[in-house]
Design a protein around this motif. Structure first.
Motif, PDB file in Angstrom:
ATOM      1  N   ILE A   1       0.750  -1.313   0.016  1.00 11.89           N
ATOM      2  CA  ILE A   1      -0.004  -0.153   0.025  1.00 11.89           C
ATOM      3  C   ILE A   1       0.904   1.321   0.111  1.00 11.89           C
ATOM      4  O   ILE A   1       1.941   1.183   0.732  1.00 11.89           O
ATOM      5  N   THR A   2       0.518   2.050  -0.965  1.00  9.42           N
ATOM      6  CA  THR A   2       1.244   3.509  -0.747  1.00  9.42           C
ATOM      7  C   THR A   2       0.068   4.598  -0.836  1.00  9.42           C
ATOM      8  O   THR A   2      -1.244   4.276  -0.750  1.00  9.42           O
ATOM      9  N   VAL A   3       0.592   5.707  -0.803  1.00  9.94           N
ATOM     10  CA  VAL A   3      -0.344   7.039  -0.657  1.00  9.94           C
ATOM     11  C   VAL A   3      -1.307   6.692  -2.229  1.00  9.94           C
ATOM     12  O   VAL A   3      -2.262   7.551  -1.784  1.00  9.94           O
ATOM     13  N   ARG A   4      -0.908   6.225  -3.192  1.00 12.70           N
ATOM     14  CA  ARG A   4      -1.657   6.258  -4.587  1.00 12.70           C
ATOM     15  C   ARG A   4      -2.769   4.963  -4.353  1.00 12.70           C
ATOM     16  O   ARG A   4      -3.434   4.711  -5.292  1.00 12.70           O
ATOM     17  N   THR A   5      -2.406   4.068  -3.725  1.00  7.36           N
ATOM     18  CA  THR A   5      -3.190   2.772  -3.655  1.00  7.36           C
ATOM     19  C   THR A   5      -4.791   3.076  -3.128  1.00  7.36           C
ATOM     20  O   THR A   5      -5.087   3.687  -2.440  1.00  7.36           O
ATOM     21  N   LYS A   6      -5.553   2.568  -4.348  1.00  3.34           N
ATOM     22  CA  LYS A   6      -6.969   2.915  -4.093  1.00  3.34           C
ATOM     23  C   LYS A   6      -7.657   1.375  -3.998  1.00  3.34           C
ATOM     24  O   LYS A   6      -8.924   1.642  -3.324  1.00  3.34           O
ATOM     25  N   ALA A   7      -7.225   0.484  -4.426  1.00  3.77           N
ATOM     26  CA  ALA A   7      -7.989  -0.755  -4.242  1.00  3.77           C
ATOM     27  C   ALA A   7      -6.964  -2.079  -4.243  1.00  3.77           C
ATOM     28  O   ALA A   7      -5.859  -1.853  -4.526  1.00  3.77           O
ATOM     29  N   VAL A   8      -7.539  -3.208  -3.677  1.00  5.24           N
ATOM     30  CA  VAL A   8      -6.852  -4.463  -3.771  1.00  5.24           C
ATOM     31  C   VAL A   8      -7.686  -5.455  -4.564  1.00  5.24           C
ATOM     32  O   VAL A   8      -9.025  -5.073  -4.258  1.00  5.24           O
ATOM     33  N   ILE A   9      -7.352  -6.403  -5.376  1.00  5.16           N
ATOM     34  CA  ILE A   9      -8.096  -7.501  -6.069  1.00  5.16           C
ATOM     35  C   ILE A   9      -7.753  -8.810  -5.626  1.00  5.16           C
ATOM     36  O   ILE A   9      -7.005  -9.284  -6.363  1.00  5.16           O
ATOM     37  N   PRO A  10      -8.344  -9.165  -4.508  1.00  3.35           N
ATOM     38  CA  PRO A  10      -7.944 -10.715  -4.222  1.00  3.35           C
ATOM     39  C   PRO A  10      -8.598 -11.378  -5.314  1.00  3.35           C
ATOM     40  O   PRO A  10      -9.730 -11.094  -5.729  1.00  3.35           O
ATOM     41  N   VAL A  11      -8.128 -12.456  -5.776  1.00  2.00           N
ATOM     42  CA  VAL A  11      -8.570 -13.529  -6.831  1.00  2.00           C
ATOM     43  C   VAL A  11      -8.752 -14.822  -6.074  1.00  2.00           C
ATOM     44  O   VAL A  11      -7.956 -15.455  -5.140  1.00  2.00           O
ATOM     45  N   HIS A  12      -9.974 -15.309  -6.168  1.00  2.00           N
ATOM     46  CA  HIS A  12     -10.295 -16.759  -5.673  1.00  2.00           C
ATOM     47  C   HIS A  12      -9.739 -17.717  -6.667  1.00  2.00           C
ATOM     48  O   HIS A  12     -10.602 -18.415  -7.423  1.00  2.00           O
ATOM     49  N   LEU A  13      -8.449 -17.998  -6.680  1.00  2.02           N
ATOM     50  CA  LEU A  13      -7.615 -18.770  -7.596  1.00  2.02           C
ATOM     51  C   LEU A  13      -8.233 -20.100  -7.799  1.00  2.02           C
ATOM     52  O   LEU A  13      -8.226 -20.907  -6.618  1.00  2.02           O
ATOM     53  N   TYR A  14      -8.246 -20.929  -8.777  1.00  2.00           N
ATOM     54  CA  TYR A  14      -8.546 -22.105  -9.176  1.00  2.00           C
ATOM     55  C   TYR A  14      -9.904 -22.619  -8.309  1.00  2.00           C
ATOM     56  O   TYR A  14     -10.378 -23.737  -8.267  1.00  2.00           O
ATOM     57  N   GLY A  15     -10.808 -21.460  -7.776  1.00  5.93           N
ATOM     58  CA  GLY A  15     -11.987 -21.908  -7.019  1.00  5.93           C
ATOM     59  C   GLY A  15     -11.847 -21.983  -5.728  1.00  5.93           C
ATOM     60  O   GLY A  15     -12.890 -22.188  -5.146  1.00  5.93           O
ATOM     61  N   LYS A  16     -10.675 -21.671  -5.075  1.00  7.04           N
ATOM     62  CA  LYS A  16     -10.368 -21.508  -3.626  1.00  7.04           C
ATOM     63  C   LYS A  16     -10.609 -19.984  -3.095  1.00  7.04           C
ATOM     64  O   LYS A  16      -9.956 -19.161  -3.615  1.00  7.04           O
ATOM     65  N   MET A  17     -11.582 -19.875  -2.223  1.00  2.00           N
ATOM     66  CA  MET A  17     -11.636 -18.772  -1.766  1.00  2.00           C
ATOM     67  C   MET A  17     -10.517 -18.061  -1.023  1.00  2.00           C
ATOM     68  O   MET A  17      -9.818 -18.677  -0.204  1.00  2.00           O
ATOM     69  N   ALA A  18     -10.132 -16.451  -1.306  1.00  2.00           N
ATOM     70  CA  ALA A  18      -9.318 -16.113  -0.444  1.00  2.00           C
ATOM     71  C   ALA A  18      -9.863 -16.055   0.764  1.00  2.00           C
ATOM     72  O   ALA A  18     -11.035 -15.581   1.026  1.00  2.00           O
ATOM     73  N   TYR A  19      -9.222 -15.786   1.858  1.00  2.00           N
ATOM     74  CA  TYR A  19      -9.683 -15.228   3.359  1.00  2.00           C
ATOM     75  C   TYR A  19      -9.940 -14.092   3.300  1.00  2.00           C
ATOM     76  O   TYR A  19      -9.318 -13.017   3.470  1.00  2.00           O
ATOM     77  N   MET A  20     -11.416 -13.596   3.238  1.00  2.00           N
ATOM     78  CA  MET A  20     -11.681 -12.338   2.993  1.00  2.00           C
ATOM     79  C   MET A  20     -11.761 -11.604   4.032  1.00  2.00           C
ATOM     80  O   MET A  20     -11.452 -10.038   3.960  1.00  2.00           O
ATOM     81  N   ASP A  21     -12.098 -11.923   5.215  1.00  2.00           N
ATOM     82  CA  ASP A  21     -12.284 -11.076   6.424  1.00  2.00           C
ATOM     83  C   ASP A  21     -11.008 -10.273   6.819  1.00  2.00           C
ATOM     84  O   ASP A  21     -11.322  -9.082   7.117  1.00  2.00           O
ATOM     85  N   PRO A  22      -9.849 -11.018   6.946  1.00  2.00           N
ATOM     86  CA  PRO A  22      -8.642 -10.139   7.214  1.00  2.00           C
ATOM     87  C   PRO A  22      -8.424  -9.037   6.057  1.00  2.00           C
ATOM     88  O   PRO A  22      -8.012  -8.105   6.300  1.00  2.00           O
TER      89      PRO A  22
END
Ligand SMILES: *Cc1c(COP(=O)(O)O)cnc(C)c1O
Length: 368
Positions: free
Chosen positions: A119-140
């Motif tokens: 993250i920098t001052v310019r960061t506006k978003a993050v895009i986690p990918v649920h790769l291969y069908g496994k969900m990223a741990y979204m809560d953290p």
């Protein structure tokens, strides 16, 4: 190939007949843009997603672009993207004029826990990918994002049908993006996608953006584009959605056979937590240092496999970024997807599994 990686013409005859019937009735109706089939699909998905707003669109890549535009991300902004994903995730960021900033994945291919270091001052978003069908741990991820004041877009293109703690993939963030590309678990007979959000304002914005900024016929409020879903695809998806839980049951059963038959092999890493709800069994990805030899061996046995994906994004010239991406790099060299789809038979999965076992017990030391 005797056992192809994926042959969509193999889908079962009953389903083909239902799709033919749908096409025949749509041909008689003569509605080829918008219309009832689109409304019905959005209404069904709205129920599937526990009353989140669902805006269908032309494909999953557009869904990502529409999400970024709805969040007003563009020139001068940075968006954190995993180093191992399908190119669309980063492409969409570039298409809105922003810069993808890559971060390494964990051993399963999901965005590394320490991503917030990017993250920098310019960061506006993050895009986690649920790769291969496994969900990223979204809560953290959501907790950090909220704390740091950035948005989260879920790339749920590979994860339709998965859920984590009762929340469906695509509904855990500001905007979720889905793809109904033919090879996905809920795949159309052509291109299609959707955005999902809980925020009515973002939902309205996406509706405008996907349809030339048109608020009512003849009134255009902003520069949008044409990213409407194809009505025929919406019609087919209505048929396919009604059968979806059936396909999923087969996928999981077949994945279970692989897991059982391949477990005792040394030097082979199997997919994690695949039988749980947070995995939709989209791809069965194994990892081995002997990937090239195994793939060639399987070809000789008439078995098709695919590499998802052979090159990490920061190494592609259009996205080039210097950095350390050891886990992503390892996946690009070791990952191999075995055939897994509802059109395969148990006996075929057993054949693939025994071929993999043969490779590891007999052949792996022989020259090619
Ligand atoms: C398939 C896919 C997309 C893009 O979907 P399309 O419908 O092909 O545009 C985006 N991200 C990931 C991770 C995908 O697998």
């Amino acid at each position: 190939m005797e056992i192809p990686f994926l042959e969509l013409k193999l889908l079962d005859e009953k389903l083909k007949e239902a799709l033919r019937t749908k096409f025949a009735s749509m041909l008689d109706d003569g509605i080829f843009s918008g219309g009832e089939e689109v409304d019905r699909l959005e209404a069904s998905l709205f129920r599937e997603f526990d009353s989140a707003f669902v805006m269908t669109c032309a494909n999953g890549t557009d869904a990502l672009e529409l999400a970024l535009r709805a969040l007003e991300i563009g020139q001068g902004d940075e968006v954190i993207v995993p180093a191992m994903t399908w190119v669309s995730t980063a492409e969409a960021v570039c298409l809105v004029g922003a810069k993808p900033v890559f971060w390494d994945v964990d051993e399963d291919g999901l965005l590394g826990q320490d991503w917030h270091q990017a993250i920098t001052v310019r960061t506006k978003a993050v895009i986690p990918v649920h790769l291969y069908g496994k969900m990223a741990y979204m809560d953290p991820i959501m907790a950090v994002a909220k704390d740091r004041g950035i948005k989260v877009i879920e790339d749920a293109a590979q994860a339709y049908g998965a859920s984590l703690n009762g929340k469906a993939a695509g509904t855990c963030s500001d905007i979720g993006c889905l793809s109904f590309y033919p090879t996905k678990n809920l795949g159309a007979l052509g291109e299609a996608g959707a955005c999902v959000t809980q925020d009515s304002g973002l939902a309205e914005k996406i509706r405008l953006l996907r349809n030339h900024g048109q608020i009512i016929r003849g009134r255009h409020e902003l520069i949008g584009r044409n990213s409407r879903i194809d009505t025929l695809q919406a019609g087919f998806l209505n048929v396919l959605l009604a059968n979806f839980s059936c396909f999923q049951k087969t996928r999981k059963e077949l994945a279970g056979i692989y897991l059982e038959k391949l477990r005792p092999i040394e030097g082979l890493k199997l997919p994690q937590e695949m039988m749980g709800e947070a995995h939709n069994a989209h791809l069965f990805v194994i990892c081995t240092e002997k990937r090239e030899a195994l793939q060639a061996f399987l070809v000789q046995r008439g078995i098709g496999t695919v590499v998802h994906y052979p090159q990490i994004l920061p190494e592609m010239k259009q996205f080039f970024q210097i950095g350390d991406f050891p886990n992503a790099g390892k996946l690009s060299k070791q990952a191999l997807s075995l055939p897994l789809n509802p059109w395969l038979k148990k006996g075929e999965i057993e054949l693939v599994a025994s071929a993999v076992r043969d490779f590891f017990s007999n052949y792996q030391n022989e020259p090619a």
